[in-house]
Write an enzyme that holds these catalytic residues in place. Structure first.
Site, PDB file in Angstrom:
ATOM      1  N   HIS A  93       0.861  -1.189   0.000  1.00 53.69           N
ATOM      2  CA  HIS A  93       0.000   0.000   0.000  1.00 53.69           C
ATOM      3  C   HIS A  93       0.898   1.241   0.000  1.00 53.69           C
ATOM      4  O   HIS A  93       1.953   1.256   0.633  1.00 53.69           O
ATOM      5  CB  HIS A  93      -0.913  -0.009   1.237  1.00 53.69           C
ATOM      6  CG  HIS A  93      -1.978   1.033   1.159  1.00 53.69           C
ATOM      7  ND1 HIS A  93      -1.719   2.362   1.393  1.00 53.69           N
ATOM      8  CD2 HIS A  93      -3.288   0.960   0.812  1.00 53.69           C
ATOM      9  CE1 HIS A  93      -2.837   3.055   1.210  1.00 53.69           C
ATOM     10  NE2 HIS A  93      -3.803   2.226   0.854  1.00 53.69           N
ATOM     11  N   GLU A 162      -4.148   1.681  -7.382  1.00 55.38           N
ATOM     12  CA  GLU A 162      -4.538   2.810  -6.539  1.00 55.38           C
ATOM     13  C   GLU A 162      -3.615   3.994  -6.819  1.00 55.38           C
ATOM     14  O   GLU A 162      -2.534   4.099  -6.211  1.00 55.38           O
ATOM     15  CB  GLU A 162      -4.382   2.448  -5.056  1.00 55.38           C
ATOM     16  CG  GLU A 162      -5.279   1.362  -4.563  1.00 55.38           C
ATOM     17  CD  GLU A 162      -5.564   1.536  -3.072  1.00 55.38           C
ATOM     18  OE1 GLU A 162      -6.729   1.631  -2.713  1.00 55.38           O
ATOM     19  OE2 GLU A 162      -4.605   1.609  -2.290  1.00 55.38           O
TER      20      GLU A 162
HETATM   21  P1  PGA Z   1      -9.628   5.952   0.142  1.00 52.94           P
HETATM   22  O1  PGA Z   1      -8.366   5.003   0.412  1.00 52.94           O
HETATM   23  O2  PGA Z   1     -10.749   5.073  -0.319  1.00 52.94           O
HETATM   24  O3  PGA Z   1      -9.904   6.606   1.469  1.00 52.94           O
HETATM   25  O4  PGA Z   1      -9.219   6.927  -0.909  1.00 52.94           O
HETATM   26  C1  PGA Z   1      -8.117   3.907  -0.399  1.00 52.94           C
HETATM   27  C2  PGA Z   1      -6.889   3.201   0.088  1.00 52.94           C
HETATM   28  O5  PGA Z   1      -5.967   3.851   0.603  1.00 52.94           O
HETATM   29  O6  PGA Z   1      -6.795   1.965  -0.025  1.00 52.94           O
END
Ligand code: PGA
Length: 242
Positions: A93, A162
């Site tokens: 992440h 992401e």
């Molecule tokens: P968010 O975070 O949905 O608050 O943008 C997603 C993540 O960090 O996995």
């Protein structure tokens, strides 16, 4: 309609057991309405309590160490997570990469350990805003994939795209942009190993109750990784039932 989509809740460093318990109990009370598969990734401290109580829910961890045991103060191994009924582990992440300086070497080891422990890795990749502005997104993702995904693996992995600039910002890429990136990711991972052909590619970053419907309707988005909105029972349960 969306039975094969996967929704992953990343609770990050939020919720004590009391709130988490209420949340899971409410989710299960509405289970007839749930259409999507889902995984909840709570803080490690409450996984065992939750997984013992809610056997119908799949739980995941937000990180793990790559060694099985040893002198690693403050760390938790994949082996220990398996022991508390975790099925999934998020690795790579962007917040781990940023605040814990996790690089490709560390993440590759984590990936191997998670697979060897028979947990399912949810590997996060995504570019920062400057990389995007320079038009280097694909090269950036390529390195994140090539350096971490094992070439010889037959076990299931999940990838979450992401973009860092979308996390917690309220801004998301367009569906077309996500589609293009997902196709690119699919192309790369299939070149690394043909067995990755069926790998689910999730989207994450500012997913909310409204935009999730559009994401889930799209055939090229296999599911969602949700941060902030996954803490809101009403929003999250709606997303599960789309
Ligand atoms: P968010 O975070 O949905 O608050 O943008 C997603 C993540 O960090 O996995």
């Amino acid at each position: 309609m969306n039975k094969d989509k996967l929704i992953v809740a990343n609770w990050k460093m939020n919720f004590l057991y009391k709130d988490a318990f209420k949340f899971c109990k409410k989710i299960l009370s509405k289970k007839k309405l749930i259409k999507n598969n889902f995984v909840i990734c709570p803080p490690t401290t409450i996984i065992l309590q939750l997984s013992s109580k809610f056997r119908e829910i799949n739980f995941g961890a937000q990180d793990c160490h790559y060694e099985k045991s040893g002198s690693y103060t403050g760390d938790i191994s994949a082996f220990m997570l398996k022991n508390i009924n975790c099925k999934y582990v998020i690795i790579g992440h962007s917040e781990r990469r940023k605040y814990h300086y996790e690089d490709h070497i560390i993440l590759k080891k984590k990936m191997e350990t998670v697979l060897n422990t028979s947990l399912i890795p949810i590997y996060c990749i995504g570019e920062d805003v400057n990389t995007k502005k320079k038009g280097n997104t694909k090269d950036y993702l390529l390195k994140q994939l090539l350096n971490v995904l094992p070439k010889k693996n037959k076990k299931k992995i999940i990838i979450a795209y992401e973009p860092i600039w979308a996390i917690g910002s309220g801004i998301t890429p367009t569906i077309d942009e996500i589609w293009e990136i997902n196709l690119y990711i699919k192309k790369i991972i299939t070149k690394i190993n043909l067995s990755y052909k069926k790998t689910a590619i999730l989207y994450g970053g500012s997913v909310n109750k409204d935009n999730s419907l559009f994401f889930l309707k799209n055939n090229n988005i296999d599911g969602l990784l949700i941060g902030g909105t996954s803490l809101n029972y009403n929003a999250f349960s709606s997303i599960l039932s789309y």
